[in-house]
Enzyme design. Structure first.
Site, PDB file in Angstrom:
ATOM      1  N   ASN A 166       0.843  -1.061   0.134  1.00  0.00           N
ATOM      2  CA  ASN A 166       0.177  -0.087  -0.036  1.00  0.00           C
ATOM      3  C   ASN A 166       0.872   1.520   0.242  1.00  0.00           C
ATOM      4  OD1 ASN A 166      -1.809   2.086   0.607  1.00  0.00           O
ATOM      5  ND2 ASN A 166      -3.044   0.842   2.076  1.00  0.00           N
ATOM      6  N   LYS A 184       3.046   1.648   3.139  1.00  0.00           N
ATOM      7  CA  LYS A 184       2.758   1.667   4.621  1.00  0.00           C
ATOM      8  C   LYS A 184       3.157   0.708   5.425  1.00  0.00           C
ATOM      9  CE  LYS A 184      -2.381   1.609   6.219  1.00  0.00           C
ATOM     10  NZ  LYS A 184      -3.643   1.530   5.650  1.00  0.00           N
TER      11      LYS A 184
HETATM   12  N1  CDT Z   1      -7.059   2.300   5.499  1.00  0.00           N
HETATM   13  C1  CDT Z   1      -7.056   2.267   6.970  1.00  0.00           C
HETATM   14  O1  CDT Z   1      -5.660   2.027   7.219  1.00  0.00           O
HETATM   15  N2  CDT Z   1      -8.085   2.451   7.601  1.00  0.00           N
HETATM   16  C2  CDT Z   1      -8.056   2.110   8.856  1.00  0.00           C
HETATM   17  C3  CDT Z   1      -9.548   1.592   9.507  1.00  0.00           C
HETATM   18  C4  CDT Z   1      -9.254   1.005  10.673  1.00  0.00           C
HETATM   19  S1  CDT Z   1     -10.726   1.074  11.570  1.00  0.00           S
HETATM   20  C5  CDT Z   1     -10.355   2.150  13.019  1.00  0.00           C
HETATM   21  C6  CDT Z   1      -7.778   3.310   9.530  1.00  0.00           C
HETATM   22  O2  CDT Z   1      -7.234   3.605  10.579  1.00  0.00           O
HETATM   23  O3  CDT Z   1      -8.456   4.469   9.262  1.00  0.00           O
END
Ligand code: CDT
Length: 317
Positions: free
Chosen positions: A110, A127
């Site tokens: 990612n 990421k």
């Molecule tokens: N894409 C991503 O990393 N989304 C996560 C969802 C987790 S639910 C707390 C985020 O930390 O926003």
């Protein structure tokens, strides 16, 4: 003389599964044109900004899964964005799913890239904090399979660009203080973060009402505690039946929100940021050389999680 950068947020509304890359790139280009009209030097787009947020599905067929990844960057579909960037002199941050070849192995990341005002890629980030789960969990309303579809990247570097020190992170990274501090220790002045955050968090639905608050809290804390500008940009709205937060914002080293998107659709908003303003915090309250006590922080890298005794009480050293 102050170092000003005009930073725009290129928030996206939903991207549905059948939306094509050219359709999405046309939306990104439109946001870049709007940003340029207001004098932007840099526009920040969301995480996984070329496709729908596919980790919400358990996809067994590798061919189907690969449709969501980019093998090259730029490629045929994204070239118009690079070429517009060159002609307008607007750099950008873009998140996408990357299919890489490493020593004959296929790797999935990612990823985000930083592109300068000449249209050259000057930074790449993969990421680190991949949220969610690895296996199919049908009890959830929708999946969050980032742990299945991506490998974690190596860490948080910084790039000299746009007249300052720029760092990148992606979505879940923004919730972790380590993300900002590792870049803070490299003198970061501008942290760019794209995100996709569903309102509903299946393992903790009691957080749903707080998801916008937690977004802003994390961005503001990261900015203030490291004396850096932070730009968070959402892919928002109702995508394939899943509602995601908006709340894209630009936070100053003081922790104050300087600009904010107010819709859950495609929206551009902009702020003129002064990179020299970081020093006001980095040379005083958060002068790391003067005030940090790293000998007291060893556990942060020695331990991954809490170590508890059998009765649940924390174990000392
Ligand atoms: N894409 C991503 O990393 N989304 C996560 C969802 C987790 S639910 C707390 C985020 O930390 O926003």
């Amino acid at each position: 003389m102050s170092r000003y950068v005009n930073v725009a947020m290129g928030q996206l509304g939903p991207i549905q599964r059948n939306d094509s890359r050219p359709q999405v790139v046309a939306r990104l280009c439109e946001l870049m044109r709007q940003a340029h009209a207001l004098g932007a030097h840099l526009i920040v787009y969301p995480e996984l900004a070329l496709t729908t947020f596919f980790p919400r599905w358990y996809i067994e067929d590798e061919h189907d899964l690969n449709q969501f990844y980019e093998r090259d960057m730029p490629n045929l579909a994204t070239e118009p964005l690079f070429s517009l960037a060159r002609s307008l002199g607007v750099g950008f941050y873009l998140g996408y799913a990357e299919l890489a070849q490493e020593a004959g192995c296929q790797m999935r990341y990612n990823t985000s890239i930083l592109v300068d005002r000449a249209g050259q890629i000057v930074g790449k980030y993969r990421k680190v904090h991949l949220p969610g789960h690895r296996d199919h969990e049908p009890w959830r309303r929708f999946q969050h399979l980032e742990k299945r579809y991506f490998s974690p990247g190596p860490g948080f570097g910084v790039t000299r660009a746009f007249g300052g020190v720029v760092g990148m992170a992606l979505c879940n990274d923004r919730r972790w203080p380590e993300t900002y501090r590792v870049m803070g220790l490299q003198g970061v002045e501008l942290v760019l973060i794209g995100y996709n955050t569903p309102v509903h968090n299946a393992p903790a639905p009691e957080h749903d009402d707080l998801s916008l608050f937690h977004n802003q809290l994390s961005l503001q804390a990261g900015a203030y505690q490291n004396g850096t500008w932070v730009v968070g940009v959402a892919k928002a709205g109702l995508e394939e039946g899943v509602d995601s937060i908006g709340g894209s914002c630009i936070v100053a080293p003081s922790g104050e929100v300087m600009a904010r998107c107010h819709t859950k659709g495609d929206e551009m908003a902009i702020a003129r940021i002064d990179l020299d303003f970081c020093a006001v915090y980095q040379r005083t309250t958060f002068n790391f050389d003067l005030h940090r006590q790293p000998q007291a922080y060893g556990m942060i890298v020695q331990r991954k999680g809490q170590t508890l005794a059998a009765d649940g009480t924390p174990l000392g050293e």
